[in-house]
Motif scaffolding. Structure first.
Motif, PDB file in Angstrom:
ATOM      1  N   ILE A 270      11.305  -1.973   7.524  1.00  0.00           N
ATOM      2  CA  ILE A 270       9.847  -1.919   7.485  1.00  0.00           C
ATOM      3  C   ILE A 270       9.347  -3.067   6.617  1.00  0.00           C
ATOM      4  N   SER A 271       8.530  -3.938   7.197  1.00  0.00           N
ATOM      5  CA  SER A 271       7.940  -5.031   6.426  1.00  0.00           C
ATOM      6  C   SER A 271       6.785  -4.496   5.580  1.00  0.00           C
ATOM      7  N   CYS A 272       6.786  -4.835   4.317  1.00  0.00           N
ATOM      8  CA  CYS A 272       5.779  -4.270   3.413  1.00  0.00           C
ATOM      9  C   CYS A 272       5.368  -5.307   2.376  1.00  0.00           C
ATOM     10  N   ALA A 273       4.310  -4.993   1.653  1.00  0.00           N
ATOM     11  CA  ALA A 273       3.839  -5.891   0.600  1.00  0.00           C
ATOM     12  C   ALA A 273       3.064  -5.123  -0.451  1.00  0.00           C
ATOM     13  N   ALA A 274       3.124  -5.646  -1.673  1.00  0.00           N
ATOM     14  CA  ALA A 274       2.217  -5.230  -2.749  1.00  0.00           C
ATOM     15  C   ALA A 274       1.220  -6.368  -2.941  1.00  0.00           C
ATOM     16  N   TYR A 275      -0.034  -6.010  -3.253  1.00  0.00           N
ATOM     17  CA  TYR A 275      -1.086  -7.031  -3.321  1.00  0.00           C
ATOM     18  C   TYR A 275      -2.066  -6.687  -4.428  1.00  0.00           C
ATOM     19  N   SER A 276      -2.128  -7.537  -5.443  1.00  0.00           N
ATOM     20  CA  SER A 276      -3.097  -7.361  -6.525  1.00  0.00           C
ATOM     21  C   SER A 276      -4.382  -8.089  -6.149  1.00  0.00           C
TER      22      SER A 276
ATOM     23  N   ALA B 167      -6.033  -8.750   6.063  1.00  0.00           N
ATOM     24  CA  ALA B 167      -5.923  -9.817   7.054  1.00  0.00           C
ATOM     25  C   ALA B 167      -4.648 -10.633   6.853  1.00  0.00           C
ATOM     26  N   LYS B 168      -4.342 -10.943   5.599  1.00  0.00           N
ATOM     27  CA  LYS B 168      -3.112 -11.684   5.300  1.00  0.00           C
ATOM     28  C   LYS B 168      -1.887 -10.891   5.746  1.00  0.00           C
ATOM     29  N   ALA B 169      -1.902  -9.594   5.448  1.00  0.00           N
ATOM     30  CA  ALA B 169      -0.772  -8.745   5.840  1.00  0.00           C
ATOM     31  C   ALA B 169      -0.666  -8.646   7.354  1.00  0.00           C
ATOM     32  N   GLY B 170      -1.823  -8.564   8.022  1.00  0.00           N
ATOM     33  CA  GLY B 170      -1.818  -8.507   9.481  1.00  0.00           C
ATOM     34  C   GLY B 170      -1.251  -9.768  10.100  1.00  0.00           C
TER      35      GLY B 170
ATOM     36  N   GLY C  53      -3.507 -13.967  -5.836  1.00  0.00           N
ATOM     37  CA  GLY C  53      -3.931 -13.652  -4.479  1.00  0.00           C
ATOM     38  C   GLY C  53      -2.847 -13.715  -3.428  1.00  0.00           C
ATOM     39  N   GLU C  54      -1.569 -13.843  -3.849  1.00  0.00           N
ATOM     40  CA  GLU C  54      -0.470 -13.899  -2.885  1.00  0.00           C
ATOM     41  C   GLU C  54       0.121 -12.511  -2.672  1.00  0.00           C
ATOM     42  N   LEU C  55       0.572 -12.264  -1.454  1.00  0.00           N
ATOM     43  CA  LEU C  55       1.258 -11.016  -1.151  1.00  0.00           C
ATOM     44  C   LEU C  55       2.697 -11.075  -1.658  1.00  0.00           C
ATOM     45  N   LEU C  56       3.178  -9.975  -2.188  1.00  0.00           N
ATOM     46  CA  LEU C  56       4.604  -9.830  -2.497  1.00  0.00           C
ATOM     47  C   LEU C  56       5.240  -9.136  -1.302  1.00  0.00           C
ATOM     48  N   ILE C  57       5.929  -9.910  -0.470  1.00  0.00           N
ATOM     49  CA  ILE C  57       6.410  -9.423   0.827  1.00  0.00           C
ATOM     50  C   ILE C  57       7.927  -9.246   0.823  1.00  0.00           C
ATOM     51  N   THR C  58       8.387  -8.168   1.413  1.00  0.00           N
ATOM     52  CA  THR C  58       9.810  -7.979   1.672  1.00  0.00           C
ATOM     53  C   THR C  58       9.958  -6.967   2.797  1.00  0.00           C
TER      54      THR C  58
END
Length: 636
Positions: free
Chosen positions: A6-12, A32-35, A259-264
């Motif tokens: 599952i692709s996920c992210a944390a975003y502050s 939008a960035k995650a999409g 403003g960057e996503l932490l993606i994994t």
């Protein structure tokens, strides 16, 4: 999302305190960035709709109204994205104000989870504004939608059954009995934490430890999204310390994200399997309500690090610690066996290769611990048709530098006599030609051990056991196998580890052993006197096989998933066809050679993967490989 990823992210998200419209747009920007990245799960901080540091403004009707409207608009905005979004908001229900985590997916509010543990100490004053929820799950209305409100909600993906999401908020993690404990016991494999943890000296590491420990003991993925830029700095500073852990392992970390996503990608399949394995993980505790949702079928692109050497830490300091620990465990196992048998002599076949060198080093450490004379270590070299000058010389130097007894017993004549006895021409280089030498060596070792009232210490390693690369009742057999749970890729590092601590002459020979190609030396050497039979040319690279072994035995991964992970780990080094070829070899040999593992000698377990029939691996010797082969045939 295939194979359980599952692709996920944390975003502050950046916020302005009490500016719901600005904050709403910031959340939309994150969505939008995650999409665009085709993520399936996005977690944002606590009270991100208003900002965490609003203080008494939380009790203002205007802020409450605008927060509610902003939540509804964020939910509506999410309709364009196949993405589960979890974000924080202050919401009024039943005449009380709650600190909530809102879960939305494709325009629908799946549920609202109130914060259960409300801090009111040191810099925290949340009880001044927020109420503690009761245990009831009730239906509420928000933005024209009816949804469930309560602390016992689980959000379950209908088409990825291993993906079950639970939500807790900031302080919920820091208390002795966290809501996530009950959520995980009820089935949650992923915990999202909307947090607003201010930064203090030393808190960063404590936060890491807390999230790591929680994800490990709950066998879950834990996504921690922390408040960051824009929160009031009147008394506190927030730095957006985002963390994603999986079963205690850090997958991603971010500090002052800008403003960057932490993606994994989280591996829910791995987590589900580990829970099946650990039968003390007692699922089904408590009464929880499952809220279903469905994700579109998409292939998850792996960006998370896939370690090509799972048995060998990449960090030199950690690798040194690992090597020291393993050698200690090996020597302690042998020490106990020597004490129990009151044995003061051990016999070891010293070839000058990696495995026998490691076994000899372990014997030395055990003898030193017991204060026994190293001369009781009987190293036997048994040159035959394939023995090279290099390995023979290394064996002699090793024995001399370590101060152990050395005996040379050539076996060529005995093997030739055996060829004659069984009607072999001695020229056909077949399996009989090879195994006669291996069994003759074992006979010599066993009989020599009887002669000196000693025990034979086995040298075979875990990788050889997995592939069945051992002669049955030859090098397969001993009285205690000290290397039985050490994979080949780690053996090399263990010998190097000892070399780096040794005096010049011993160091030199140990490093030459490390540099020598792995070979059983059962076929005649080349005309130049070099090794002609290189093991990895025959069965494949040990770095691939150890990777396969770890993924298959430790995590129960399917051929398709192992292949996919191997491509991610080795794609720049090996062609896909090469990876598939050796993966097929691994499965074929792993199944067909189980009979050798069913009757292994005793030996110490030193890591999470071992193939002892009395320990971690029980498999019938006549199990069929057909299902795995069929799946392999479909890979491209």
């Amino acid at each position: 999302m295939n194979d359980g990823f599952i692709s996920c992210a944390a975003y502050s998200a950046a916020v302005k305190v009490a500016d719901c419209k600005f904050n709403m747009e910031s959340i939309k920007e994150g969505i939008a960035k995650a999409g665009e990245q085709h993520l399936s799960l996005l977690v944002l901080p606590e009270l991100v709709i208003t900002g965490y540091t609003c203080g008494d403004l939380f009790l203002q009707r205007t802020l409450q109204r605008e927060a509610r409207n902003a939540v509804a608009e964020v939910a509506a905005y999410s309709a364009s994205y196949d993405l589960v979004v979890v974000f924080g908001a202050p919401l009024v229900f039943f005449g009380h104000l709650y600190n909530c985590g809102v879960v939305v997916h494709k325009g629908k509010i799946l549920g609202i989870v109130p914060k259960k543990n409300i801090p009111n100490y040191q810099e925290y004053y949340e009880r001044r504004w927020f109420s503690t929820p009761d245990e009831k799950t009730r239906e509420v209305e928000l933005g024209g939608q009816r949804c469930l409100f309560g602390t016992h909600l689980l959000f379950a993906c209908a088409n990825v059954p291993e993906f079950v999401l639970g939500v807790e908020i900031c302080e919920d993690l820091w208390v002795p009995l966290s809501p996530s404990t009950g959520l995980a016991l009820a089935g949650a494999t992923v915990i999202a934490n909307c947090s607003a943890s201010d930064e203090l000296v030393g808190k960063k590491q404590y936060r890491r430890n807390l999230v790591s420990s929680q994800s490990a003991k709950l066998i879950c993925s834990y996504i921690y999204s922390d408040a960051g830029y824009g929160e009031s700095s009147t008394d506190l500073v927030f730095c957006g310390h985002n963390l994603i852990y999986e079963n205690g392992i850090l997958l991603g970390e971010q500090f002052n994200s800008n403003g960057e996503l932490l993606i994994t990608q989280i591996d829910t399949g791995k987590l589900a399997l580990e829970r099946m394995r650990v039968n003390t993980f007692d699922q089904g505790s408590g009464e929880y309500i499952f809220v279903p949702f469905t994700l579109e079928e998409t292939k998850t692109i792996l960006t998370r690090f896939v370690d090509p050497s799972p048995f060998v830490p990449s960090d030199p300091a950690m690798r040194e610690i690992r090597c020291e620990k393993i050698m200690t465990l090996q020597s302690l196992g042998l020490k106990k066996r020597l004490e129990h048998t009151m044995c003061k002599n051990v016999v070891i076949g010293l070839s000058g290769g990696l495995d026998s060198t490691l076994a000899l080093l372990v014997c030395v450490e055990a003898f030193d611990s017991l204060k026994l004379d190293r001369k009781g270590i009987q190293a036997i070299t048994m040159p035959c048709f394939g023995t090279t000058r290099r390995t023979k010389s290394n064996a002699v130097v090793l024995a001399r530098e370590l101060g152990v007894s050395l005996t040379t017993i050539p076996i060529s004549k005995a093997v030739l006599q055996h060829f004659k006895d069984i009607g072999h021409d001695g020229k056909t280089l077949d399996v009989t030609y090879e195994n006669c030498q291996a069994r003759e060596r074992t006979q010599v070792l066993m009989d020599f051990a009887n002669k000196c009232n000693g025990m034979v210490v086995g040298t075979g390693d875990l990788s050889e056991l997995a592939l069945g690369w051992a002669t049955y009742n030859g090098d397969h057999m001993s009285m205690y196998g000290v290397n039985c749970s050490v994979p080949k890729t780690l053996v090399r590092h263990l010998v190097s580890f000892v070399a780096m601590k040794s005096e010049d002459r011993l160091k030199k020979v140990l490093l030459d052993v490390v540099a020598t190609p792995v070979s059983p030396e059962l076929l005649p050497s080349t005309s130049e006197g070099t090794i002609s039979q290189v093991t990895e040319d025959i069965v494949g690279p040990y770095e691939l096989h150890d990777f396969f072994l770890y993924q298959i035995v430790r995590w129960g991964s399917s051929p398709r998933k192992v292949y996919r992970l191997a491509i991610a780990a080795f794609g720049e080094k090996y062609e896909r066809t090469v990876i598939k070829k050796w993966l097929f070899t691994f499965y074929r040999r792993f199944f067909s050679q189980q009979f050798k593992r069913s009757c292994l000698p005793d030996g110490p377990k030193v890591g999470s993967v071992t193939l002892s029939p009395r320990g971690d691996w029980r498999m019938p010797s006549d199990a069929s490989v057909a299902l795995w082969k069929t799946e392999l045939d479909l890979l491209s």
